[in-house]
Design a protein around this motif. Structure first.
Motif, PDB file in Angstrom:
ATOM      1  N   ALA A 311      39.053 120.942  42.022  1.00 21.84           N
ATOM      2  CA  ALA A 311      39.799 122.123  41.580  1.00 21.84           C
ATOM      3  C   ALA A 311      38.900 123.061  40.777  1.00 21.84           C
ATOM      4  N   SER A 312      37.989 122.509  39.987  1.00 21.86           N
ATOM      5  CA  SER A 312      37.090 123.340  39.176  1.00 21.86           C
ATOM      6  C   SER A 312      36.075 124.094  40.034  1.00 21.86           C
ATOM      7  N   GLN A 313      35.894 123.667  41.290  1.00 27.14           N
ATOM      8  CA  GLN A 313      34.928 124.296  42.177  1.00 27.14           C
ATOM      9  C   GLN A 313      35.527 125.423  43.013  1.00 27.14           C
ATOM     10  N   SER A 314      36.763 125.763  42.780  1.00 30.28           N
ATOM     11  CA  SER A 314      37.408 126.839  43.527  1.00 30.28           C
ATOM     12  C   SER A 314      36.665 128.155  43.362  1.00 30.28           C
ATOM     13  N   ALA A 315      36.588 128.907  44.459  1.00 25.60           N
ATOM     14  CA  ALA A 315      36.001 130.244  44.392  1.00 25.60           C
ATOM     15  C   ALA A 315      36.950 131.245  43.749  1.00 25.60           C
ATOM     16  N   GLY A 316      38.194 130.840  43.550  1.00 25.11           N
ATOM     17  CA  GLY A 316      39.158 131.677  42.857  1.00 25.11           C
ATOM     18  C   GLY A 316      39.639 132.872  43.636  1.00 25.11           C
ATOM     19  N   GLN A 317      39.665 132.786  44.982  1.00 26.56           N
ATOM     20  CA  GLN A 317      40.032 133.962  45.759  1.00 26.56           C
ATOM     21  C   GLN A 317      41.220 133.753  46.700  1.00 26.56           C
ATOM     22  N   CYS A 318      41.875 132.594  46.640  1.00 25.31           N
ATOM     23  CA  CYS A 318      43.078 132.422  47.457  1.00 25.31           C
ATOM     24  C   CYS A 318      44.022 131.433  46.787  1.00 25.31           C
TER      25      CYS A 318
END
Length: 404
Positions: A311-318
Motif C-alpha cells: 500500500a505504501s508503494q502506491s503511485a497515488g493516481q487511481c
C-alpha cells in the motif's frame, strides 16, 4: 574498482548466464574469453531465433520476445531500453547480472539495437553498485551507439515499463494512466524495444549459440536456462541458474528449504501450500522468485506486513490503488486480530480491486493477498477462533525499511 555483491551464485546443470562468475565480476577481456565475441545478427535473425526457442521476457509479464520484435516497424525504432529497475524486494537476479556480468547484458542490448537500427541504448538502474558496474563496462567498450545509464528510484511501481520510460524522459517514475505498448509509443512516443536485464543476457547467449545449441537444455517448448532468486526459510539463499522446466521441489531441496508454503513470483505472485508438483517455467514463475515461508512464523501476520508495504508503494493516481489497498491493509489487520468482519471485508474488496487500476500494482497485490487467504485457510480459522495462531511474526518475508 572492486565490485562486491553479497548474493550467492549457484548452478543446477551447466552455467550460461553465470559462467565465470565464481571468480567475480567479468571485465571485458574475461567476458570475451568465456563467451566469445558477439556475432552480428539481423532483425529477422533475432525474430527467428526467439521464435524457434520460444523465448519469453524474463520480467513479470513473460511476453514472447519474437512477438514484441515483430510488432516494431521495420524503420524508425528509437531506442532499446534495458529495464534494470529491479524493485521487487526479494529479486536479485538482474542486479547480479548488471554487477557481475555487465558485458553480457550490453552485448544483448547493443546487438539488438544495431539489428533494429535504433540509435539509442538506454539503461535504467536503481541499484548503485549495478549502475557503477555498467558505467565501468561502457568505458571498456566501443559500441558506436549512444548508450546512457539513468539512475531511477527504488520504489516498487518505478520498475513498471511505462514508469521507466517516464523516468528516462525526465518525468516522474510512475506509470501514466494510458496503457500504450512501448513498441508503438515508447521513448519520446516513438517505437521502442523494452525488456528486463535477464532478457538481454539471454539474447546475447542465443545470438552466440544459435537455436539448436541453445535448445540443448531445458524444456522442448521453452528451452534454455533461467535465473531464480531463492530466499526465505532456506539454508542457501541466493541466485541459481537452472534449466527451464526444473521441478520446484528439486530447487527447494537444492537450497535447503524448510517444509511449508512457498511464494512464487514475489509480492505480485501467488502462494502454494507446498513445492510439490510444480514445474518452473514462464509464466508460472514471474520475475523468477521463490520464497519459502517455513512453518515457524505466523503466515497471516507476514502477509499483513507485506500488504502495508504494498500500500505504501502506491503511485497515488487511481482509486483501486490508493483506497483499495489501504482498505485491504485494514481488513487484514482486523483478520489477524480475529475479527470476522476483516475476513468478510477482505473478500469483498479483493473482488473490487483487480482490472481497474492505472497499472498492474493493484492487480498483483490483490493476487498475492487472495492466494494467501486460500492457501492459509487453516490459519484464518485459527485467528478467527482464537485471535491468533500461536506463532509470532518473524519477518521471513523481507520488507524494505522494516525492522526485521
Amino acid at each position: 574498482m572492486t565490485m562486491l555483491l553479497e548474493t550467492a551464485v549457484r548452478v543446477i546443470g551447466d552455467p550460461r548466464l553465470v559462467a565465470g562468475l565464481d571468480q567475480g565480476r567479468l571485465d571485458h577481456q574475461r567476458h570475451l574469453w568465456i563467451h566469445g565475441t558477439q556475432p552480428d545478427r539481423t532483425r529477422d535473425d533475432y525474430i527467428q531465433l526467439a521464435e524457434a526457442v520460444g523465448l519469453r521476457g524474463r520480467g513479470g509479464a513473460a511476453f514472447p520476445v519474437a512477438l514484441k520484435l515483430a510488432d516494431l516497424p521495420t524503420r524508425g525504432v528509437e531506442a532499446v531500453v534495458v529495464n534494470g529497475s529491479e524493485s521487487e524486494p526479494v529479486s536479485r537476479k538482474d542486479r547480479l547480472l548488471l554487477t557481475l556480468a555487465p558485458h553480457l547484458v550490453l552485448d544483448g542490448a547493443t546487438g539488438l539495437a544495431r539489428a533494429l537500427g535504433a540509435p539509442h541504448v538506454l539503461i535504467a538502474v536503481h541499484d548503485g553498485a549495478a549502475a557503477m558496474s555498467i558505467r565501468e563496462a561502457l568505458m571498456e567498450r566501443n559500441d558506436g551507439l549512444a548508450i546512457e545509464v539513468t539512475d531511477t528510484p527504488g520504489r516498487f511501481v518505478a520498475g513498471e515499463a511505462r514508469a521507466v520510460l517516464s523516468a528516462l524522459e525526465g518525468g516522474p517514475a510512475v506509470p501514466p494512466g494510458r496503457r500504450v505498448l512501448p513498441t508503438r509509443k515508447g521513448y519520446h512516443r516513438r517505437p521502442t524495444f523494452l525488456s528486463n536485464v535477464e532478457t538481454f543476457a539471454q539474447l546475447a547467449v542465443l545470438a552466440r549459440l544459435g537455436a539448436k545449441r541453445f535448445s540443448s537444455t531445458g524444456l522442448i517448448s521453452e528451452p534454455g536456462t533461467q535465473l531464480l532468486t531463492i530466499d526465505g526459510s532456506v539454508q542457501r539463499p541466493g541466485v541459481v541458474e537452472t534449466p527451464t522446466g526444473v521441478p520446484l521441489e528439486a530447487v527447494l531441496r537444492f537450497a535447503g528449504a524448510e517444509a511449508g508454503p512457498v511464494l512464487l513470483g514475489g509480492y505480485h505472485g501467488r502462494w502454494l501450500p507446498h513445492g510439490g508438483g510444480v514445474v518452473l517455467k514462464r509464466p508460472e514463475v514471474p520475475a523468477g522468485i521463490i520464497l519459502a515461508l517455513g512453518t515457524d512464523t505466523c503466515p497471516l501476520g507476514e502477509v499483513h506486513r507485506v500488504s502495508q508495504w504494498l500500500a505504501s508503494q502506491s503511485a497515488g493516481q487511481c482509486g483501486p490503488c490508493v483506497f483499495g489497498l489501504a482498505s485491504l491493509v485494514d481488513d487484514f489487520d482486523r483478520l489477524v486480530k480475529g475479527d470476522p468482519s476483516g475476513w468478510h471485508d477482505a473478500q469483498r474488496h479483493l473482488g473490487l480491486v483487480p482490472r481497474r487500476g492505472a497499472c498492474a500494482h493493484p492487480d498483483g497485490s490483490a493476487r498475492f493477498l487472495a492466494s494467501a487467504l486460500e492457501v492459509f485457510g487453516d490459519d484464518v480459522r485459527l485467528h478467527l477462533a482464537n485471535g491468533g495462531c500461536g506463532r509470532h511474526v518473524q519477518g521471513v518475508l523481507p520488507v524494505p525499511g522494516g525492522s526485521w
